[in-house]
Structure formats: C-alpha cells, structure tokens
Design a protein around this motif. Structure first.
Motif, PDB file in Angstrom:
ATOM      1  N   GLN A  55      62.766 -31.537 -82.953  1.00  0.00           N
ATOM      2  CA  GLN A  55      62.682 -33.220 -82.388  1.00  0.00           C
ATOM      3  C   GLN A  55      62.463 -33.431 -81.654  1.00  0.00           C
ATOM      4  OE1 GLN A  55      66.501 -33.663 -84.593  1.00  0.00           O
ATOM      5  NE2 GLN A  55      65.684 -35.493 -85.852  1.00  0.00           N
ATOM      6  N   THR A  56      62.871 -33.197 -80.277  1.00  0.00           N
ATOM      7  CA  THR A  56      62.924 -33.337 -78.648  1.00  0.00           C
ATOM      8  C   THR A  56      61.688 -32.950 -78.516  1.00  0.00           C
ATOM      9  OG1 THR A  56      65.382 -32.247 -78.333  1.00  0.00           O
ATOM     10  CG2 THR A  56      63.578 -32.026 -76.624  1.00  0.00           C
ATOM     11  N   LEU A  57      61.001 -32.243 -78.897  1.00  0.00           N
ATOM     12  CA  LEU A  57      59.674 -31.673 -78.564  1.00  0.00           C
ATOM     13  C   LEU A  57      58.542 -33.245 -79.091  1.00  0.00           C
ATOM     14  CD1 LEU A  57      57.205 -30.444 -76.537  1.00  0.00           C
ATOM     15  CD2 LEU A  57      56.833 -28.528 -79.124  1.00  0.00           C
ATOM     16  N   ALA A  58      58.880 -33.629 -80.247  1.00  0.00           N
ATOM     17  CA  ALA A  58      58.412 -34.469 -80.654  1.00  0.00           C
ATOM     18  C   ALA A  58      58.848 -35.678 -80.278  1.00  0.00           C
ATOM     19  CB  ALA A  58      58.936 -34.388 -82.353  1.00  0.00           C
ATOM     20  N   ARG A  59      59.467 -36.516 -79.452  1.00  0.00           N
ATOM     21  CA  ARG A  59      59.508 -37.442 -78.877  1.00  0.00           C
ATOM     22  C   ARG A  59      59.474 -37.177 -77.673  1.00  0.00           C
ATOM     23  NH1 ARG A  59      64.738 -36.878 -81.436  1.00  0.00           N
ATOM     24  NH2 ARG A  59      65.308 -35.957 -79.407  1.00  0.00           N
ATOM     25  N   SER A  60      59.243 -36.115 -76.875  1.00  0.00           N
ATOM     26  CA  SER A  60      58.064 -35.685 -75.582  1.00  0.00           C
ATOM     27  C   SER A  60      57.193 -35.851 -75.465  1.00  0.00           C
ATOM     28  CB  SER A  60      58.230 -34.788 -75.157  1.00  0.00           C
ATOM     29  OG  SER A  60      57.811 -33.755 -73.912  1.00  0.00           O
ATOM     30  N   ILE A  61      56.165 -35.250 -77.108  1.00  0.00           N
ATOM     31  CA  ILE A  61      54.654 -35.895 -77.215  1.00  0.00           C
ATOM     32  C   ILE A  61      54.751 -37.570 -77.270  1.00  0.00           C
ATOM     33  CG2 ILE A  61      52.835 -35.485 -79.143  1.00  0.00           C
ATOM     34  CD1 ILE A  61      54.204 -32.633 -79.523  1.00  0.00           C
ATOM     35  N   ALA A  62      55.560 -38.203 -77.816  1.00  0.00           N
ATOM     36  CA  ALA A  62      55.090 -39.563 -78.036  1.00  0.00           C
ATOM     37  C   ALA A  62      55.000 -40.428 -76.274  1.00  0.00           C
ATOM     38  CB  ALA A  62      56.608 -39.598 -79.151  1.00  0.00           C
ATOM     39  N   GLU A  63      56.115 -40.078 -75.918  1.00  0.00           N
ATOM     40  CA  GLU A  63      55.780 -40.170 -74.395  1.00  0.00           C
ATOM     41  C   GLU A  63      54.572 -40.039 -73.894  1.00  0.00           C
ATOM     42  OE1 GLU A  63      59.631 -39.130 -72.479  1.00  0.00           O
ATOM     43  OE2 GLU A  63      60.775 -40.217 -73.552  1.00  0.00           O
ATOM     44  N   ALA A  64      54.119 -38.443 -73.721  1.00  0.00           N
ATOM     45  CA  ALA A  64      53.043 -38.278 -73.280  1.00  0.00           C
ATOM     46  C   ALA A  64      51.693 -39.040 -73.852  1.00  0.00           C
ATOM     47  CB  ALA A  64      52.921 -36.898 -73.476  1.00  0.00           C
ATOM     48  N   ASN A  65      52.132 -39.470 -75.009  1.00  0.00           N
ATOM     49  CA  ASN A  65      50.921 -39.691 -75.731  1.00  0.00           C
ATOM     50  C   ASN A  65      50.917 -41.227 -75.542  1.00  0.00           C
ATOM     51  OD1 ASN A  65      48.159 -39.480 -77.921  1.00  0.00           O
ATOM     52  ND2 ASN A  65      49.211 -40.808 -78.911  1.00  0.00           N
ATOM     53  N   GLN A  66      51.451 -41.576 -75.299  1.00  0.00           N
ATOM     54  CA  GLN A  66      51.922 -43.591 -74.753  1.00  0.00           C
ATOM     55  C   GLN A  66      51.259 -43.388 -73.605  1.00  0.00           C
ATOM     56  OE1 GLN A  66      55.766 -44.640 -75.650  1.00  0.00           O
ATOM     57  NE2 GLN A  66      54.902 -46.000 -77.070  1.00  0.00           N
ATOM     58  N   ARG A  67      51.481 -42.732 -72.438  1.00  0.00           N
ATOM     59  CA  ARG A  67      51.149 -42.084 -70.435  1.00  0.00           C
ATOM     60  C   ARG A  67      49.112 -42.650 -70.990  1.00  0.00           C
ATOM     61  NH1 ARG A  67      52.606 -37.238 -69.234  1.00  0.00           N
ATOM     62  NH2 ARG A  67      50.647 -36.693 -70.363  1.00  0.00           N
ATOM     63  N   ASN A  68      49.665 -41.050 -71.977  1.00  0.00           N
ATOM     64  CA  ASN A  68      48.069 -41.609 -71.746  1.00  0.00           C
ATOM     65  C   ASN A  68      47.180 -42.236 -72.454  1.00  0.00           C
ATOM     66  OD1 ASN A  68      48.013 -38.889 -70.954  1.00  0.00           O
ATOM     67  ND2 ASN A  68      47.702 -37.570 -72.388  1.00  0.00           N
ATOM     68  N   GLY A  69      47.917 -42.914 -73.471  1.00  0.00           N
ATOM     69  CA  GLY A  69      46.633 -44.483 -73.689  1.00  0.00           C
ATOM     70  C   GLY A  69      47.013 -45.099 -72.850  1.00  0.00           C
ATOM     71  N   ALA A  70      48.182 -45.927 -72.119  1.00  0.00           N
ATOM     72  CA  ALA A  70      48.010 -46.422 -70.881  1.00  0.00           C
ATOM     73  C   ALA A  70      46.878 -46.308 -70.149  1.00  0.00           C
ATOM     74  CB  ALA A  70      49.494 -46.403 -70.430  1.00  0.00           C
ATOM     75  N   MET A  71      46.687 -44.821 -69.748  1.00  0.00           N
ATOM     76  CA  MET A  71      45.964 -44.157 -68.629  1.00  0.00           C
ATOM     77  C   MET A  71      44.079 -45.050 -69.073  1.00  0.00           C
ATOM     78  SD  MET A  71      47.154 -40.734 -66.801  1.00  0.00           S
ATOM     79  CE  MET A  71      46.127 -40.829 -65.957  1.00  0.00           C
ATOM     80  N   ILE A  72      43.972 -44.756 -70.432  1.00  0.00           N
ATOM     81  CA  ILE A  72      43.125 -44.400 -71.392  1.00  0.00           C
ATOM     82  C   ILE A  72      42.466 -46.019 -70.731  1.00  0.00           C
ATOM     83  CG2 ILE A  72      41.332 -44.711 -73.673  1.00  0.00           C
ATOM     84  CD1 ILE A  72      42.397 -42.041 -73.869  1.00  0.00           C
ATOM     85  N   SER A  73      43.676 -47.247 -71.575  1.00  0.00           N
ATOM     86  CA  SER A  73      43.288 -48.743 -71.364  1.00  0.00           C
ATOM     87  C   SER A  73      43.173 -49.055 -70.050  1.00  0.00           C
ATOM     88  CB  SER A  73      44.598 -49.574 -71.540  1.00  0.00           C
ATOM     89  OG  SER A  73      44.698 -48.926 -74.021  1.00  0.00           O
ATOM     90  N   ALA A  74      43.894 -48.520 -68.706  1.00  0.00           N
ATOM     91  CA  ALA A  74      43.535 -49.018 -67.735  1.00  0.00           C
ATOM     92  C   ALA A  74      41.670 -48.788 -67.263  1.00  0.00           C
ATOM     93  CB  ALA A  74      44.389 -48.986 -67.003  1.00  0.00           C
ATOM     94  N   LEU A  75      41.460 -47.516 -67.564  1.00  0.00           N
ATOM     95  CA  LEU A  75      40.246 -47.132 -67.249  1.00  0.00           C
ATOM     96  C   LEU A  75      39.669 -47.848 -68.246  1.00  0.00           C
ATOM     97  CD1 LEU A  75      38.591 -45.199 -66.407  1.00  0.00           C
ATOM     98  CD2 LEU A  75      38.908 -43.529 -68.166  1.00  0.00           C
ATOM     99  N   MET A  76      39.430 -47.840 -69.306  1.00  0.00           N
ATOM    100  CA  MET A  76      38.797 -48.715 -69.809  1.00  0.00           C
ATOM    101  C   MET A  76      38.273 -50.589 -69.427  1.00  0.00           C
ATOM    102  SD  MET A  76      39.487 -48.065 -73.957  1.00  0.00           S
ATOM    103  CE  MET A  76      38.607 -49.578 -74.839  1.00  0.00           C
ATOM    104  N   ARG A  77      39.283 -50.894 -68.770  1.00  0.00           N
ATOM    105  CA  ARG A  77      39.660 -52.300 -68.382  1.00  0.00           C
ATOM    106  C   ARG A  77      38.286 -52.101 -66.896  1.00  0.00           C
ATOM    107  NH1 ARG A  77      44.816 -52.387 -69.910  1.00  0.00           N
ATOM    108  NH2 ARG A  77      45.789 -51.733 -67.674  1.00  0.00           N
ATOM    109  N   SER A  78      38.789 -51.299 -66.498  1.00  0.00           N
ATOM    110  CA  SER A  78      38.387 -51.036 -64.900  1.00  0.00           C
ATOM    111  C   SER A  78      36.240 -51.026 -65.641  1.00  0.00           C
ATOM    112  CB  SER A  78      39.340 -49.591 -64.391  1.00  0.00           C
ATOM    113  OG  SER A  78      38.087 -49.704 -63.424  1.00  0.00           O
ATOM    114  N   THR A  79      36.089 -50.229 -66.127  1.00  0.00           N
ATOM    115  CA  THR A  79      35.376 -49.841 -66.289  1.00  0.00           C
ATOM    116  C   THR A  79      34.271 -51.126 -67.379  1.00  0.00           C
ATOM    117  OG1 THR A  79      35.119 -47.526 -67.370  1.00  0.00           O
ATOM    118  CG2 THR A  79      33.508 -48.354 -67.750  1.00  0.00           C
TER     119      THR A  79
END
Length: 142
Positions: free
Chosen positions: A82-106
């Motif tokens: 459960q703890t690792l799954a929560r951590s993974i969800a947060e990391a996945n959201q962070r990466n998704g936000a970075m990808i969205s920002a990169l797409m907007r910039s591009t």
C-alpha cells in the motif's frame, strides 16, 4: 494455481518496485528532455502495469478479505504494498505534470515557428512577459 497470500504480496511488491524504478528512469529522461526514450518506457510501464493489475485481481479473488485496510489479520507485506503504491501514484502524477508542461512548451514553440503566436506569451527585451499578437520576427544579433 493458488498461492499463499505472502507469496502473492511478495510478487506484487517486486512488480511495484520495478514500476517505481521505471518512473525514476522516466523522470530522469524528462529532466534531460530525452523525449525519444519515452515511448519505450511507456511500453515497458504498460506491460508491467498489466502484470500488477493481474496480481491485484488474483489477490482480491483469493485473499481480499484478509488484506483489506484495517483488517487485523492483514500480512505485514500488505502495508508495504500500500505504501509503495501511494508513492508510485505520486511519482506518476509528477511525471505526468512534467510531460504536460513539456507538451505545452513544445506547442508554444511550434506556434511561434509557424508564425501563429497569437495567445502565446513572449518575453520582452527586459524579460517582462508580452502577449503574442500575430506573426513573430526573430531578430538575432552577434
């Protein structure tokens, strides 16, 4: 084939740890703007996610009542999963936000290059933001 709850949770934990490593690798690629590596990482993530999902469905079918949150008989590994799954969800959201920002910039850069900078924020000579209002002429001086 029936497995013990501990062996099933151990498999889940191993797969989640592998997924976490992929997210770390993805994050490093995003920081380096190595977008050419993202499709292969996405394919590996999707494959691993399918395995994790299958294990979770098996866990629910075989041991759901034993491993529900708050159950007094839940194995110690369940807390780690459960703890690792929560951590993974947060990391996945962070990466998704970075990808969205990169797409907007591009997309903004492409609009400028196409001469369609309307609505694109540009920077003035002193770093102040200026809204785009049509074709942009790039001036370069040496």
């Amino acid at each position: 084939m029936s497995q013990s709850v501990d062996s099933l949770l151990r498999l889940q934990l191993d797969k989640l740890q592998a997924f976490d490593r992929l997210l770390i690798e993805e994050h490093a690629c995003l920081l380096r703007a190595a977008t050419d590596q993202l499709p292969a990482l996405t394919e590996r993530k999707n494959s691993l996610l399918a395995e994790i999902d299958a294990l979770e469905r098996e866990r629910i079918v075989q041991f759901g009542a034993q491993t529900e949150a708050g159950a007094t008989s839940a194995p110690p590994l369940w807390s780690a999963v459960q703890t690792l799954a929560r951590s993974i969800a947060e990391a996945n959201q962070r990466n998704g936000a970075m990808i969205s920002a990169l797409m907007r910039s591009t997309e903004g850069a492409l609009q400028i290059l196409r001469g369609n900078a309307e609505g694109v924020d540009l920077y003035g000579a002193h770093g102040q933001g200026q809204p785009g209002n049509g074709p942009v002429r790039l001036q370069v001086s040496a």
